[in-house]
Design a protein around this motif. Structure first.
Motif, mmCIF file in Angstrom:
data_model
loop_
_atom_site.group_PDB
_atom_site.id
_atom_site.type_symbol
_atom_site.label_atom_id
_atom_site.label_comp_id
_atom_site.label_asym_id
_atom_site.label_seq_id
_atom_site.Cartn_x
_atom_site.Cartn_y
_atom_site.Cartn_z
ATOM 1 N N ALA A 10 54.960 33.139 138.868
ATOM 2 C CA ALA A 10 56.429 33.076 139.199
ATOM 3 C C ALA A 10 56.994 32.159 138.330
ATOM 4 C CB ALA A 10 56.691 32.810 140.689
ATOM 5 N N LEU A 11 57.612 32.470 137.184
ATOM 6 C CA LEU A 11 57.819 31.560 136.017
ATOM 7 C C LEU A 11 58.607 30.269 136.272
ATOM 8 C CD1 LEU A 11 57.775 34.266 133.241
ATOM 9 C CD2 LEU A 11 55.618 32.559 134.117
ATOM 10 N N THR A 12 60.119 30.708 136.691
ATOM 11 C CA THR A 12 61.055 29.915 136.788
ATOM 12 C C THR A 12 61.727 29.743 137.822
ATOM 13 O OG1 THR A 12 62.806 28.922 135.467
ATOM 14 C CG2 THR A 12 62.639 31.188 135.651
ATOM 15 N N GLY A 13 61.831 30.888 138.591
ATOM 16 C CA GLY A 13 62.955 31.224 140.057
ATOM 17 C C GLY A 13 64.390 30.660 139.656
ATOM 18 N N ALA A 14 65.119 30.558 140.771
ATOM 19 C CA ALA A 14 66.588 30.367 140.346
ATOM 20 C C ALA A 14 66.869 28.967 141.219
ATOM 21 C CB ALA A 14 67.488 31.429 141.165
ATOM 22 N N GLY A 15 65.955 27.993 141.885
ATOM 23 C CA GLY A 15 66.263 26.961 142.518
ATOM 24 C C GLY A 15 66.662 25.837 141.372
ATOM 25 N N THR A 17 65.488 23.187 140.050
ATOM 26 C CA THR A 17 64.385 22.407 139.794
ATOM 27 C C THR A 17 64.369 22.055 138.317
ATOM 28 O OG1 THR A 17 63.615 24.500 139.299
ATOM 29 C CG2 THR A 17 62.941 23.779 141.576
ATOM 30 N N THR A 18 65.346 22.672 137.582
ATOM 31 C CA THR A 18 65.188 22.269 136.164
ATOM 32 C C THR A 18 65.323 20.510 135.943
ATOM 33 O OG1 THR A 18 67.595 22.697 135.897
ATOM 34 C CG2 THR A 18 65.899 24.330 135.343
ATOM 35 N N GLY A 19 65.967 19.907 136.816
ATOM 36 C CA GLY A 19 66.174 18.490 136.776
ATOM 37 C C GLY A 19 65.086 17.768 137.012
ATOM 38 N N LYS A 20 64.192 18.415 137.868
ATOM 39 C CA LYS A 20 62.948 17.906 138.596
ATOM 40 C C LYS A 20 61.612 17.973 137.677
ATOM 41 C CE LYS A 20 64.900 18.900 143.299
ATOM 42 N NZ LYS A 20 64.574 19.683 144.373
ATOM 43 N N SER A 21 61.564 18.683 136.663
ATOM 44 C CA SER A 21 60.592 19.037 135.829
ATOM 45 C C SER A 21 60.875 19.498 134.629
ATOM 46 C CB SER A 21 59.379 19.847 136.576
ATOM 47 O OG SER A 21 58.513 20.008 135.444
ATOM 48 N N GLY A 22 60.586 18.725 133.482
ATOM 49 C CA GLY A 22 60.889 19.423 132.009
ATOM 50 C C GLY A 22 60.054 20.597 131.611
ATOM 51 N N PHE A 23 59.113 20.812 132.712
ATOM 52 C CA PHE A 23 58.206 22.119 132.253
ATOM 53 C C PHE A 23 58.773 23.498 132.859
ATOM 54 C CE2 PHE A 23 54.679 18.830 132.398
ATOM 55 C CZ PHE A 23 54.760 18.694 131.197
ATOM 56 N N VAL A 24 59.877 23.364 133.628
ATOM 57 C CA VAL A 24 60.387 24.783 134.310
ATOM 58 C C VAL A 24 61.141 25.087 132.815
ATOM 59 C CG1 VAL A 24 62.273 25.332 135.788
ATOM 60 C CG2 VAL A 24 60.893 23.608 136.493
ATOM 61 N N PRO A 25 60.958 26.541 132.699
ATOM 62 C CA PRO A 25 61.559 27.041 131.672
ATOM 63 C C PRO A 25 63.130 27.616 131.871
ATOM 64 C CG PRO A 25 60.046 28.665 132.353
ATOM 65 C CD PRO A 25 59.800 27.325 133.218
ATOM 66 N N ILE A 26 63.885 27.348 130.868
ATOM 67 C CA ILE A 26 65.237 27.570 130.998
ATOM 68 C C ILE A 26 65.745 29.038 130.109
ATOM 69 C CG2 ILE A 26 67.786 26.952 130.901
ATOM 70 C CD1 ILE A 26 66.744 24.103 131.593
ATOM 71 N N SER A 27 65.610 28.826 128.855
ATOM 72 C CA SER A 27 66.149 29.811 127.831
ATOM 73 C C SER A 27 65.078 31.071 127.714
ATOM 74 C CB SER A 27 66.139 29.081 126.448
ATOM 75 O OG SER A 27 64.820 28.945 125.906
ATOM 76 N N PRO A 28 65.735 32.175 127.401
ATOM 77 C CA PRO A 28 64.697 33.304 127.353
ATOM 78 C C PRO A 28 63.499 32.897 126.448
ATOM 79 C CG PRO A 28 66.816 34.066 126.982
ATOM 80 C CD PRO A 28 67.054 32.520 126.971
ATOM 81 N N ILE A 48 59.717 37.166 136.971
ATOM 82 C CA ILE A 48 60.680 36.811 136.092
ATOM 83 C C ILE A 48 62.181 36.747 136.693
ATOM 84 C CG2 ILE A 48 62.155 36.794 133.856
ATOM 85 C CD1 ILE A 48 59.471 38.291 132.724
ATOM 86 N N HIS A 49 62.748 35.489 136.525
ATOM 87 C CA HIS A 49 64.153 35.127 136.821
ATOM 88 C C HIS A 49 64.495 34.756 135.443
ATOM 89 C CE1 HIS A 49 64.517 34.780 141.459
ATOM 90 N NE2 HIS A 49 63.409 34.788 141.137
ATOM 91 N N VAL A 50 65.887 34.778 135.360
ATOM 92 C CA VAL A 50 66.497 34.017 134.182
ATOM 93 C C VAL A 50 67.500 33.096 134.532
ATOM 94 C CG1 VAL A 50 66.422 35.912 132.636
ATOM 95 C CG2 VAL A 50 68.319 35.880 133.735
ATOM 96 N N ARG A 51 67.903 31.996 133.725
ATOM 97 C CA ARG A 51 68.737 31.044 134.010
ATOM 98 C C ARG A 51 69.829 30.797 132.817
ATOM 99 N NH1 ARG A 51 67.073 26.779 137.667
ATOM 100 N NH2 ARG A 51 64.674 27.368 138.393
ATOM 101 N N ASP A 52 70.937 30.392 133.312
ATOM 102 C CA ASP A 52 72.174 30.264 132.664
ATOM 103 C C ASP A 52 71.975 29.031 131.501
ATOM 104 O OD1 ASP A 52 74.909 28.414 132.085
ATOM 105 O OD2 ASP A 52 75.349 30.331 132.512
ATOM 106 N N LEU A 53 72.314 29.227 130.278
ATOM 107 C CA LEU A 53 71.634 28.463 129.382
ATOM 108 C C LEU A 53 72.488 27.226 129.359
ATOM 109 C CD1 LEU A 53 71.643 30.847 126.248
ATOM 110 C CD2 LEU A 53 69.844 30.115 127.828
ATOM 111 N N ASP A 54 73.899 27.004 129.958
ATOM 112 C CA ASP A 54 74.501 25.850 130.017
ATOM 113 C C ASP A 54 74.315 25.129 131.289
ATOM 114 O OD1 ASP A 54 75.972 26.212 127.605
ATOM 115 O OD2 ASP A 54 77.450 27.520 128.576
ATOM 116 N N THR A 55 73.986 25.518 132.159
ATOM 117 C CA THR A 55 73.701 24.972 133.707
ATOM 118 C C THR A 55 72.451 24.957 134.108
ATOM 119 O OG1 THR A 55 74.100 27.040 135.046
ATOM 120 C CG2 THR A 55 76.250 25.789 134.292
ATOM 121 N N GLY A 56 71.502 25.761 133.780
ATOM 122 C CA GLY A 56 70.010 25.797 134.118
ATOM 123 C C GLY A 56 70.013 26.406 135.312
#
Length: 300
Positions: A10-15, A17-28, A48-56
Protein backbone atom coordinates in the motif's frame (compact mmCIF):
# COMPACT_ATOMS: atom_id res chain seq x y z
CA UNK A 1 0.06 -21.93 6.27
CA UNK A 2 -0.58 -20.99 2.63
CA UNK A 3 2.26 -22.07 0.37
CA UNK A 4 2.24 -19.13 -2.06
CA UNK A 5 1.70 -15.85 -0.18
CA UNK A 6 0.71 -12.69 -2.05
CA UNK A 7 2.45 -9.54 -0.81
CA UNK A 8 0.54 -6.29 -1.36
CA UNK A 9 2.27 -2.94 -0.92
CA UNK A 10 0.00 0.00 0.00
CA UNK A 11 2.10 2.80 -1.42
CA UNK A 12 0.86 6.11 -0.02
CA UNK A 13 -2.71 6.12 1.36
CA UNK A 14 -4.60 9.34 2.01
CA UNK A 15 -3.56 10.05 5.60
CA UNK A 16 -1.70 13.11 6.83
CA UNK A 17 1.70 11.42 6.55
CA UNK A 18 3.56 13.40 3.91
CA UNK A 19 4.94 15.79 6.53
CA UNK A 20 6.10 12.90 8.69
CA UNK A 21 8.30 11.16 6.14
CA UNK A 22 9.94 12.35 2.96
CA UNK A 23 9.63 8.82 1.57
CA UNK A 24 5.83 9.03 1.23
CA UNK A 25 5.20 9.48 -2.52
CA UNK A 26 2.94 12.33 -3.64
CA UNK A 27 3.11 12.92 -7.40
CA UNK A 28 2.09 10.31 -9.99
CA UNK A 29 5.75 9.95 -10.96
CA UNK A 30 6.74 9.31 -7.34
CA UNK A 31 3.88 6.88 -6.71
CA UNK A 32 4.63 4.95 -9.90
CA UNK A 33 8.34 4.79 -9.07
CA UNK A 34 7.46 3.51 -5.62
CA UNK A 35 5.20 0.88 -7.20
CA UNK A 36 8.08 -0.31 -9.37
CA UNK A 37 10.39 -0.37 -6.34
CA UNK A 38 7.87 -2.44 -4.37
CA UNK A 39 7.31 -4.85 -7.26
CA UNK A 40 11.04 -5.37 -7.72
CA UNK A 41 11.30 -6.11 -3.99
CA UNK A 42 8.68 -8.86 -4.23
CA UNK A 43 5.23 -7.29 -4.09
CA UNK A 44 2.80 -8.99 -6.48
CA UNK A 45 0.16 -6.28 -5.89
CA UNK A 46 0.39 -2.53 -5.38
CA UNK A 47 -2.47 -0.66 -3.74
CA UNK A 48 -2.72 2.88 -5.09
CA UNK A 49 -4.13 6.13 -3.76
CA UNK A 50 -3.26 9.47 -5.36
CA UNK A 51 -2.55 12.80 -3.70
CA UNK A 52 -3.19 16.44 -4.53
CA UNK A 53 0.02 17.93 -5.89
CA UNK A 54 -0.35 21.20 -3.94
CA UNK A 55 -1.53 19.97 -0.54
CA UNK A 56 -0.25 16.38 -0.48
CA UNK A 57 -3.65 15.26 0.77
CA UNK A 58 -5.66 12.38 -0.66
CA UNK A 59 -7.48 13.05 -3.93
CA UNK A 60 -10.16 11.56 -6.21
CA UNK A 61 -8.78 13.29 -9.32
CA UNK A 62 -9.11 10.84 -12.23
CA UNK A 63 -6.28 12.56 -14.12
CA UNK A 64 -3.88 11.75 -11.28
CA UNK A 65 -4.93 8.09 -11.33
CA UNK A 66 -4.64 8.04 -15.12
CA UNK A 67 -1.06 9.29 -15.06
CA UNK A 68 -0.01 7.04 -12.20
CA UNK A 69 -1.46 3.91 -13.81
CA UNK A 70 0.03 4.81 -17.20
CA UNK A 71 3.46 5.22 -15.67
CA UNK A 72 3.27 1.86 -13.88
CA UNK A 73 2.02 0.05 -16.97
CA UNK A 74 4.62 1.73 -19.18
CA UNK A 75 7.44 0.77 -16.81
CA UNK A 76 7.49 -2.79 -18.11
CA UNK A 77 7.37 -4.14 -14.55
CA UNK A 78 4.69 -6.79 -14.06
CA UNK A 79 2.52 -6.03 -11.03
CA UNK A 80 -1.17 -6.36 -10.18
CA UNK A 81 -2.90 -2.99 -9.83
CA UNK A 82 -5.26 -2.41 -6.91
CA UNK A 83 -6.84 1.07 -6.93
CA UNK A 84 -8.62 2.45 -3.91
CA UNK A 85 -12.32 3.19 -4.36
CA UNK A 86 -12.71 4.28 -0.75
CA UNK A 87 -12.29 8.00 -1.31
CA UNK A 88 -15.49 10.05 -1.10
CA UNK A 89 -16.77 8.66 2.18
CA UNK A 90 -15.49 11.29 4.61
CA UNK A 91 -18.02 13.19 6.73
CA UNK A 92 -16.86 15.72 9.31
CA UNK A 93 -19.62 17.16 11.50
CA UNK A 94 -19.96 20.54 13.14
CA UNK A 95 -19.85 20.18 16.93
CA UNK A 96 -22.76 22.57 17.49
CA UNK A 97 -24.86 21.55 14.46
CA UNK A 98 -24.37 17.86 13.58
CA UNK A 99 -26.46 18.29 10.42
CA UNK A 100 -23.90 20.74 9.05
CA UNK A 101 -20.82 19.21 7.37
CA UNK A 102 -17.58 21.17 7.78
CA UNK A 103 -14.15 21.38 6.14
CA UNK A 104 -12.73 17.95 5.48
CA UNK A 105 -16.02 16.48 4.32
CA UNK A 106 -15.82 14.66 0.99
CA UNK A 107 -18.98 12.59 0.80
CA UNK A 108 -20.31 11.33 -2.54
CA UNK A 109 -22.54 8.48 -3.67
CA UNK A 110 -21.40 5.03 -4.73
CA UNK A 111 -21.16 5.84 -8.44
CA UNK A 112 -19.04 8.94 -7.87
CA UNK A 113 -16.44 6.86 -6.02
CA UNK A 114 -15.75 4.79 -9.15
CA UNK A 115 -15.00 6.96 -12.25
CA UNK A 116 -11.27 6.12 -12.18
CA UNK A 117 -12.09 2.42 -11.87
CA UNK A 118 -14.51 2.64 -14.81
CA UNK A 119 -11.91 4.34 -16.99
CA UNK A 120 -8.75 2.47 -16.04
CA UNK A 121 -10.15 -1.02 -15.30
CA UNK A 122 -7.55 -2.14 -12.74
CA UNK A 123 -7.23 -5.76 -11.70
CA UNK A 124 -8.63 -4.96 -8.23
CA UNK A 125 -10.35 -2.06 -6.51
CA UNK A 126 -11.25 -1.72 -2.87
CA UNK A 127 -14.73 -1.66 -1.38
CA UNK A 128 -14.84 -0.41 2.23
CA UNK A 129 -17.59 -2.54 3.72
CA UNK A 130 -19.22 -0.24 6.28
CA UNK A 131 -19.30 3.02 8.17
CA UNK A 132 -16.83 3.77 10.94
CA UNK A 133 -15.99 6.31 13.65
CA UNK A 134 -12.69 7.22 12.03
CA UNK A 135 -10.34 8.26 14.82
CA UNK A 136 -10.97 11.11 17.24
CA UNK A 137 -13.13 14.18 16.88
CA UNK A 138 -16.14 14.41 14.57
CA UNK A 139 -14.96 12.47 11.51
CA UNK A 140 -16.92 9.52 10.15
CA UNK A 141 -16.35 7.23 7.21
CA UNK A 142 -19.74 6.63 5.58
CA UNK A 143 -20.55 3.58 3.47
CA UNK A 144 -24.15 2.47 3.92
CA UNK A 145 -25.56 -0.94 2.95
CA UNK A 146 -27.30 0.45 -0.14
CA UNK A 147 -24.16 2.38 -1.17
CA UNK A 148 -22.19 -0.84 -0.88
CA UNK A 149 -24.68 -2.86 -2.89
CA UNK A 150 -24.64 -0.23 -5.65
CA UNK A 151 -20.83 -0.09 -5.65
CA UNK A 152 -20.46 -3.87 -5.63
CA UNK A 153 -22.90 -4.26 -8.54
CA UNK A 154 -21.06 -1.70 -10.67
CA UNK A 155 -17.64 -3.20 -9.88
CA UNK A 156 -18.99 -6.62 -10.82
CA UNK A 157 -20.29 -5.26 -14.15
CA UNK A 158 -16.83 -3.86 -14.90
CA UNK A 159 -15.16 -7.24 -14.35
CA UNK A 160 -12.91 -5.81 -11.61
CA UNK A 161 -12.20 -7.84 -8.47
CA UNK A 162 -13.43 -6.02 -5.34
CA UNK A 163 -11.14 -6.24 -2.34
CA UNK A 164 -13.58 -6.22 0.57
CA UNK A 165 -12.03 -3.92 3.17
CA UNK A 166 -13.15 -5.09 6.61
CA UNK A 167 -12.59 -2.83 9.61
CA UNK A 168 -14.81 -4.67 12.11
CA UNK A 169 -16.86 -7.83 12.52
CA UNK A 170 -20.17 -6.22 11.51
CA UNK A 171 -18.63 -5.23 8.20
CA UNK A 172 -17.53 -8.82 7.67
CA UNK A 173 -21.09 -9.93 8.37
CA UNK A 174 -22.45 -7.55 5.73
CA UNK A 175 -19.80 -8.53 3.18
CA UNK A 176 -20.86 -12.17 3.45
CA UNK A 177 -24.45 -11.01 2.89
CA UNK A 178 -23.42 -9.32 -0.38
CA UNK A 179 -21.75 -12.57 -1.42
CA UNK A 180 -24.97 -14.46 -0.69
CA UNK A 181 -26.89 -11.90 -2.77
CA UNK A 182 -24.65 -12.62 -5.77
CA UNK A 183 -22.96 -9.21 -5.82
CA UNK A 184 -19.43 -10.60 -5.36
CA UNK A 185 -17.94 -13.14 -7.75
CA UNK A 186 -16.00 -16.16 -6.50
CA UNK A 187 -13.56 -16.32 -4.95
CA UNK A 188 -14.27 -13.34 -2.69
CA UNK A 189 -11.21 -11.35 -1.67
CA UNK A 190 -11.11 -9.93 1.86
CA UNK A 191 -8.66 -7.49 3.45
CA UNK A 192 -8.91 -7.58 7.26
CA UNK A 193 -7.79 -4.15 8.47
CA UNK A 194 -6.64 -4.15 12.10
CA UNK A 195 -5.67 -1.47 14.54
CA UNK A 196 -7.38 1.51 12.84
CA UNK A 197 -9.21 3.61 15.43
CA UNK A 198 -12.00 2.74 16.03
CA UNK A 199 -12.42 -0.50 14.19
CA UNK A 200 -11.05 -3.93 15.02
CA UNK A 201 -8.05 -3.76 17.37
CA UNK A 202 -4.83 -5.51 16.39
CA UNK A 203 -5.37 -8.54 18.62
CA UNK A 204 -4.25 -11.95 17.31
CA UNK A 205 -7.24 -13.71 18.88
CA UNK A 206 -9.61 -11.33 17.10
CA UNK A 207 -7.89 -11.94 13.77
CA UNK A 208 -8.32 -15.68 14.29
CA UNK A 209 -12.02 -15.15 15.05
CA UNK A 210 -12.51 -13.05 11.93
CA UNK A 211 -10.73 -15.64 9.79
CA UNK A 212 -13.14 -18.28 11.10
CA UNK A 213 -16.04 -16.07 9.98
CA UNK A 214 -14.85 -15.98 6.36
CA UNK A 215 -16.58 -18.02 3.65
CA UNK A 216 -14.86 -21.33 2.97
CA UNK A 217 -13.65 -20.34 -0.52
CA UNK A 218 -12.40 -16.87 0.46
CA UNK A 219 -9.00 -15.46 -0.42
CA UNK A 220 -7.90 -13.06 2.29
CA UNK A 221 -5.14 -10.88 3.60
CA UNK A 222 -4.68 -8.86 6.75
CA UNK A 223 -2.58 -5.97 7.95
CA UNK A 224 -2.06 -3.91 11.08
CA UNK A 225 -0.74 -0.39 11.32
CA UNK A 226 2.36 1.15 12.88
CA UNK A 227 4.66 -1.06 14.92
CA UNK A 228 2.30 -4.01 14.46
CA UNK A 229 2.84 -4.11 10.69
CA UNK A 230 5.66 -6.66 10.58
CA UNK A 231 4.36 -8.94 13.36
CA UNK A 232 1.11 -9.02 11.40
CA UNK A 233 2.92 -10.37 8.35
CA UNK A 234 3.64 -13.50 10.38
CA UNK A 235 0.18 -13.51 12.01
CA UNK A 236 -1.56 -13.48 8.64
CA UNK A 237 0.68 -16.03 6.97
CA UNK A 238 0.48 -18.50 9.85
CA UNK A 239 -3.33 -18.37 9.71
CA UNK A 240 -3.31 -19.07 5.97
CA UNK A 241 -3.64 -15.55 4.61
CA UNK A 242 -1.84 -13.12 2.36
CA UNK A 243 -0.13 -9.98 3.65
CA UNK A 244 0.01 -6.22 3.17
CA UNK A 245 2.74 -3.74 4.08
CA UNK A 246 3.59 -0.24 2.91
CA UNK A 247 3.79 3.42 3.82
CA UNK A 248 0.01 3.81 3.93
CA UNK A 249 0.06 1.84 7.18
CA UNK A 250 3.53 2.33 8.68
CA UNK A 251 6.40 4.77 8.11
CA UNK A 252 9.22 2.97 9.95
CA UNK A 253 11.58 0.10 9.25
CA UNK A 254 12.65 0.08 12.89
CA UNK A 255 12.45 2.53 15.78
CA UNK A 256 13.48 5.96 14.50
CA UNK A 257 14.41 4.64 11.03
CA UNK A 258 12.13 5.82 8.22
CA UNK A 259 11.37 3.25 5.52
CA UNK A 260 10.73 3.18 1.80
CA UNK A 261 8.06 0.94 0.35
CA UNK A 262 10.73 -1.28 -1.15
CA UNK A 263 12.40 -1.76 2.22
CA UNK A 264 9.09 -2.68 3.87
CA UNK A 265 8.40 -5.25 1.16
CA UNK A 266 11.91 -6.68 1.51
CA UNK A 267 11.41 -7.04 5.27
CA UNK A 268 8.05 -8.78 4.77
CA UNK A 269 9.51 -11.13 2.15
CA UNK A 270 12.29 -12.07 4.57
CA UNK A 271 9.80 -12.89 7.34
CA UNK A 272 7.70 -15.01 4.98
CA UNK A 273 10.64 -16.90 3.57
CA UNK A 274 11.94 -17.61 7.06
CA UNK A 275 8.52 -19.10 7.83
CA UNK A 276 8.88 -21.39 4.81
CA UNK A 277 6.47 -19.59 2.49
CA UNK A 278 6.94 -18.96 -1.21
CA UNK A 279 6.37 -15.39 -2.43
CA UNK A 280 3.66 -15.35 -5.10
CA UNK A 281 4.48 -13.81 -8.46
CA UNK A 282 1.97 -11.46 -10.12
CA UNK A 283 0.81 -14.29 -12.39
CA UNK A 284 0.37 -16.62 -9.43
CA UNK A 285 -1.62 -13.88 -7.69
CA UNK A 286 -3.85 -13.51 -10.76
CA UNK A 287 -4.51 -17.24 -10.75
CA UNK A 288 -5.23 -17.47 -7.01
CA UNK A 289 -7.57 -14.47 -7.08
CA UNK A 290 -9.19 -15.37 -10.42
CA UNK A 291 -8.53 -11.90 -11.82
CA UNK A 292 -10.05 -10.91 -15.14
CA UNK A 293 -7.81 -7.92 -15.82
CA UNK A 294 -4.67 -9.57 -17.22
CA UNK A 295 -5.72 -9.18 -20.85
CA UNK A 296 -6.74 -5.55 -20.23
CA UNK A 297 -3.34 -4.76 -18.72
CA UNK A 298 -1.63 -6.22 -21.79
CA UNK A 299 -3.85 -4.12 -24.06
CA UNK A 300 -2.64 -0.97 -22.36
Amino acid sequence: MKHEVIVTCALTGAGDTTGKSGFVPISPAQIAASAVEAANAGAAVVHIHVRDLDTGQGSRDVALYRETVRRVRDSGVDVVLNLTAGMGGDLVLDEEDPLKPVDGTDLVNAADRLPHVEELLPDICTLDCGSLNFGEGHQLYVSTPDMLRAGAKRIQELGVKPELEIFDTGQLWFATKMIAEGLIDAPPLFQLCMGIPYGAPAEPALLQTMVKMLPENAQWASFAIGRDQMPWVAQSALLGGHVRVGLEDNLYLSKGVKATNGQLVERAVGILENLGATIATPDQARTQLNLKGAARAEAH
